[in-house]
Design a protein around this motif. Structure first.
Motif, PDB file in Angstrom:
ATOM      1  N   TYR A  25      13.328   7.238  -9.124  1.00 38.29           N
ATOM      2  CA  TYR A  25      13.613   7.175  -7.690  1.00 38.29           C
ATOM      3  C   TYR A  25      14.322   5.861  -7.344  1.00 38.29           C
ATOM      4  O   TYR A  25      15.056   5.791  -6.365  1.00 38.29           O
ATOM      5  CB  TYR A  25      12.328   7.314  -6.880  1.00 38.29           C
ATOM      6  N   TYR A  29      13.374   6.724   1.479  1.00 44.81           N
ATOM      7  CA  TYR A  29      14.374   7.794   1.461  1.00 44.81           C
ATOM      8  C   TYR A  29      14.110   8.803   2.581  1.00 44.81           C
ATOM      9  O   TYR A  29      15.038   9.335   3.187  1.00 44.81           O
ATOM     10  CB  TYR A  29      14.383   8.505   0.104  1.00 44.81           C
ATOM     11  N   TYR A  61       0.836  -1.223   0.000  1.00 43.89           N
ATOM     12  CA  TYR A  61       0.000   0.000   0.000  1.00 43.89           C
ATOM     13  C   TYR A  61       0.863   1.264   0.000  1.00 43.89           C
ATOM     14  O   TYR A  61       0.669   2.156   0.824  1.00 43.89           O
ATOM     15  CB  TYR A  61      -0.923   0.014   1.222  1.00 43.89           C
ATOM     16  N   GLY A  62       1.842   1.295  -0.866  1.00 45.70           N
ATOM     17  CA  GLY A  62       2.658   2.499  -1.000  1.00 45.70           C
ATOM     18  C   GLY A  62       3.668   2.707   0.110  1.00 45.70           C
ATOM     19  O   GLY A  62       4.191   3.806   0.286  1.00 45.70           O
ATOM     20  N   SER A  63       3.968   1.654   0.856  1.00 46.14           N
ATOM     21  CA  SER A  63       4.957   1.741   1.936  1.00 46.14           C
ATOM     22  C   SER A  63       5.789   0.464   1.915  1.00 46.14           C
ATOM     23  O   SER A  63       5.395  -0.547   1.335  1.00 46.14           O
ATOM     24  CB  SER A  63       4.222   1.876   3.273  1.00 46.14           C
ATOM     25  N   ALA A  64       6.918   0.501   2.593  1.00 42.14           N
ATOM     26  CA  ALA A  64       7.732  -0.699   2.734  1.00 42.14           C
ATOM     27  C   ALA A  64       7.012  -1.699   3.640  1.00 42.14           C
ATOM     28  O   ALA A  64       6.192  -1.315   4.482  1.00 42.14           O
ATOM     29  CB  ALA A  64       9.087  -0.343   3.316  1.00 42.14           C
ATOM     30  N   HIS A 108       1.498   1.368 -11.468  1.00 43.65           N
ATOM     31  CA  HIS A 108       1.824   2.500 -10.591  1.00 43.65           C
ATOM     32  C   HIS A 108       1.249   2.194  -9.220  1.00 43.65           C
ATOM     33  O   HIS A 108       0.518   2.980  -8.637  1.00 43.65           O
ATOM     34  CB  HIS A 108       1.206   3.817 -11.073  1.00 43.65           C
ATOM     35  N   GLY A 109       1.551   1.015  -8.725  1.00 44.62           N
ATOM     36  CA  GLY A 109       0.887   0.522  -7.525  1.00 44.62           C
ATOM     37  C   GLY A 109       1.587   0.917  -6.243  1.00 44.62           C
ATOM     38  O   GLY A 109       1.629   0.121  -5.307  1.00 44.62           O
ATOM     39  N   GLY A 110       2.148   2.092  -6.205  1.00 45.51           N
ATOM     40  CA  GLY A 110       2.801   2.552  -4.994  1.00 45.51           C
ATOM     41  C   GLY A 110       4.313   2.446  -5.048  1.00 45.51           C
ATOM     42  O   GLY A 110       4.987   2.658  -4.045  1.00 45.51           O
ATOM     43  N   GLN A 111       4.869   2.113  -6.209  1.00 46.15           N
ATOM     44  CA  GLN A 111       6.334   1.971  -6.314  1.00 46.15           C
ATOM     45  C   GLN A 111       7.048   3.268  -5.978  1.00 46.15           C
ATOM     46  O   GLN A 111       8.043   3.279  -5.249  1.00 46.15           O
ATOM     47  CB  GLN A 111       6.743   1.548  -7.736  1.00 46.15           C
ATOM     48  N   GLU A 112       6.553   4.359  -6.542  1.00 48.64           N
ATOM     49  CA  GLU A 112       7.202   5.640  -6.259  1.00 48.64           C
ATOM     50  C   GLU A 112       7.092   5.968  -4.779  1.00 48.64           C
ATOM     51  O   GLU A 112       8.077   6.348  -4.132  1.00 48.64           O
ATOM     52  CB  GLU A 112       6.545   6.764  -7.077  1.00 48.64           C
ATOM     53  N   ALA A 113       5.882   5.829  -4.237  1.00 51.85           N
ATOM     54  CA  ALA A 113       5.646   6.202  -2.836  1.00 51.85           C
ATOM     55  C   ALA A 113       6.488   5.350  -1.889  1.00 51.85           C
ATOM     56  O   ALA A 113       7.003   5.841  -0.882  1.00 51.85           O
ATOM     57  CB  ALA A 113       4.167   6.064  -2.509  1.00 51.85           C
ATOM     58  N   LEU A 149      10.177   6.583  -2.127  1.00 55.08           N
ATOM     59  CA  LEU A 149      10.313   7.925  -1.540  1.00 55.08           C
ATOM     60  C   LEU A 149      10.121   7.886  -0.024  1.00 55.08           C
ATOM     61  O   LEU A 149      10.790   8.607   0.719  1.00 55.08           O
ATOM     62  CB  LEU A 149       9.305   8.891  -2.184  1.00 55.08           C
TER      63      LEU A 149
END
Lengths: 203, 203, 203, 203
Positions: free
Chosen positions: A162, A135, A86-89, A124-129, A132
């Motif tokens: 990213y 980081y 869900y957009g997090s590790a 685009h299933g949360g990879q960027e989020a 980031l």
């Protein structure tokens, strides 16, 4: 003296393990000293055993050492590789990060070069989020963040500036391998510069 | 029919427990049905027991029910309250979120109104990033995100338009209580609207 | 050869101009070659003239050169200083960034060390989000992001590990000046390492 | 009384204009009152004229009204559609947002339902970051953020749960149109609920 890189991965079904292996191999090719390390599982054993694919992956990586605080001190650079939740590790990786308070307050995590890679099941299933968000945490440590940007032309094909992002279930073709390798080698290069070390070979 | 709110907190030393209590009380004042729920501890018992303050807090909240999947289905709205860990939610909360895959893929987490609050030990110690990171995850569920913005004048004093942020160790004065209450009541109001329910009293 | 730093600011009423001056002075103290540069105003002249404080600030900085593409190529490192606009950098700075497509696609922005500072009118009024949003953009360039973390003990007092954050209207005391100076000097140090240059003095 | 939706777009070469048209048409199908509005160009006329495709798009949309402060007050919901610029919204849109201080401080932007869509030239080229960055700004206003999540099965194909994301240069097939329409219709539905209005037809 060689640049020291810790490639630290969490992988439920194997995708991120494969990314980490490709990255570690590329990093070794630069002459760096590389440790491939896995994040300890924190899900209950019964949950892991309840899914055949998860259990198989856990058994497959049993002999890869779990990342320790000593590894975190040892390395000049960290490459984190973990899937998206869900957009997090994943909580497994967050649990490890949550144990680092002592090292952090002693300044032992400062001035490390870091980078991250991930995977998700949709485009685009949360990879960027996810990347980031990692980081953001590393910045608390005083890390030097080495995202790849578009420093290799192939990144215009795979996308994420990213960090390398894999769509789960697709093969690792030459482009993917090249982009993963580029990010890992550039991280070694920057880690060496930040730590004041010579590279054995040009990255 | 009453609007149903789940106030879900994780608290190591008590700060976020106190925020959650203040918020739950304010939400109850609107006539909403409120469940105060805690996130299960995932750190090893020996680690918890090794810190007096952590152990005391764990014992103090032993009788507060752990949040369950049934609670997640039951509620019209969720208020998450948890401290910052390097600009991210603690792994305990991420571990709970990671178990929700089944509910999520069945669409049972969609159309819930959500909001979040946090604390940190320094003034800009990741409070914004922690709350924004949680909202990013909730968006995967199809949540309706109800950040407070500056919808109450007191938020210009306390600051964070993404959600109430406490600096650990400072007291909960009237301004803080007011801002926490405002965010909780506005969440109830929006949760009721999204779920098509009447409010017992004006929020 | 000296490390070259561009301190690039946008300031409506003067707060960020002052941050930039303090940072530039600290950076010069390391022996680095420093250019203090302002971002061109893009608001209509009538809007600027319609606010006395804005007009006065514009006149005060008239002789500071506007940042150019040549400056972006010249520098080994960039320090961006700009206020918050709803958790994002102001459109004036975004407008300058939007002009950099040619430099970016030629790889001329890659491998620069970057850092950012900001201000807002409330305590958590988007300072974290503004700085993190800028870093996200710089990652597209292939920048090396040098957030301060807690690498100086004073940051535990001022807070933001992503970059110095000023609350508008408060004075710049010794702690603030120290934290700004530390971030600027550390950026020079890292920019020098990434660019392979010697520092004139220890940072 | 009808729900009022403002579809606000910025488009350099036409991609985001097309997304906005598809979204506006779907929103009108719910019975909502819809205004299709474009963000004023802020780049110098000579720059626009210097690129044939940009100039042609500017001329093509000349008759679409520019979004005004009155439109912002009028609408119950906003759908923002704009391309990615290094993981952020373009400066043209940020410039419009920067003018909203007066409305914002009067509380005129509070309690609006908002959603966003974007495009980029690569697969993970900042689409997530751009949409999340816009939502961060909208939270300052006291907006209610309505990201689509995976509330429509087709989103598992197109990806971005934060908002529809187009890869520039690819066609708008039925799946894309369906996902855009779903996000727009769900936004109308939520905007109507938040504003206490009846929907003419089921969304």
């Amino acid at each position: 003296m060689m640049t020291k890189l810790a490639v630290i991965f969490y992988s439920t079904y194997g995708t991120n393990h494969e990314i980490a292996e490709i990255a570690a191999e590329a990093a070794r090719g630069t002459g760096a000293e590389v440790r491939l390390l896995r994040v300890a599982e924190t899900a209950p054993q019964a949950v892991v055993d309840g899914q055949e694919a998860w259990k198989a992956q856990a058994e497959k990586t049993r002999d890869i050492p779990e990342v320790s605080h000593a590894d975190m001190e040892w390395a000049d650079g960290y490459l984190f590789v973990a899937p998206t939740r869900y957009g997090s590790a994943p909580s497994q990786l967050r649990a490890f990060i949550d144990t680092l308070g002592g090292l952090w307050s002693d300044g032992k995590l400062a001035n490390k070069a870091v980078s991250a890679m991930t995977s998700a099941s949709t485009a685009h299933g949360g990879q960027e989020a996810t990347i980031l968000g990692l980081y953001t945490s590393f910045m608390h440590w005083g890390a030097v963040v080495v995202a790849p940007g578009y420093t290799d032309p192939a990144i215009f094909q795979t996308g994420n500036p990213y960090g390398y992002s894999h769509t789960a279930g697709t093969p690792f073709d030459e482009t993917a391998r090249g982009v993963i390798g580029h990010q890992a080698k550039r991280l070694v290069e920057m880690a060496g510069k930040v730590a004041g070390k010579e590279l054995a070979t040009a990255a």
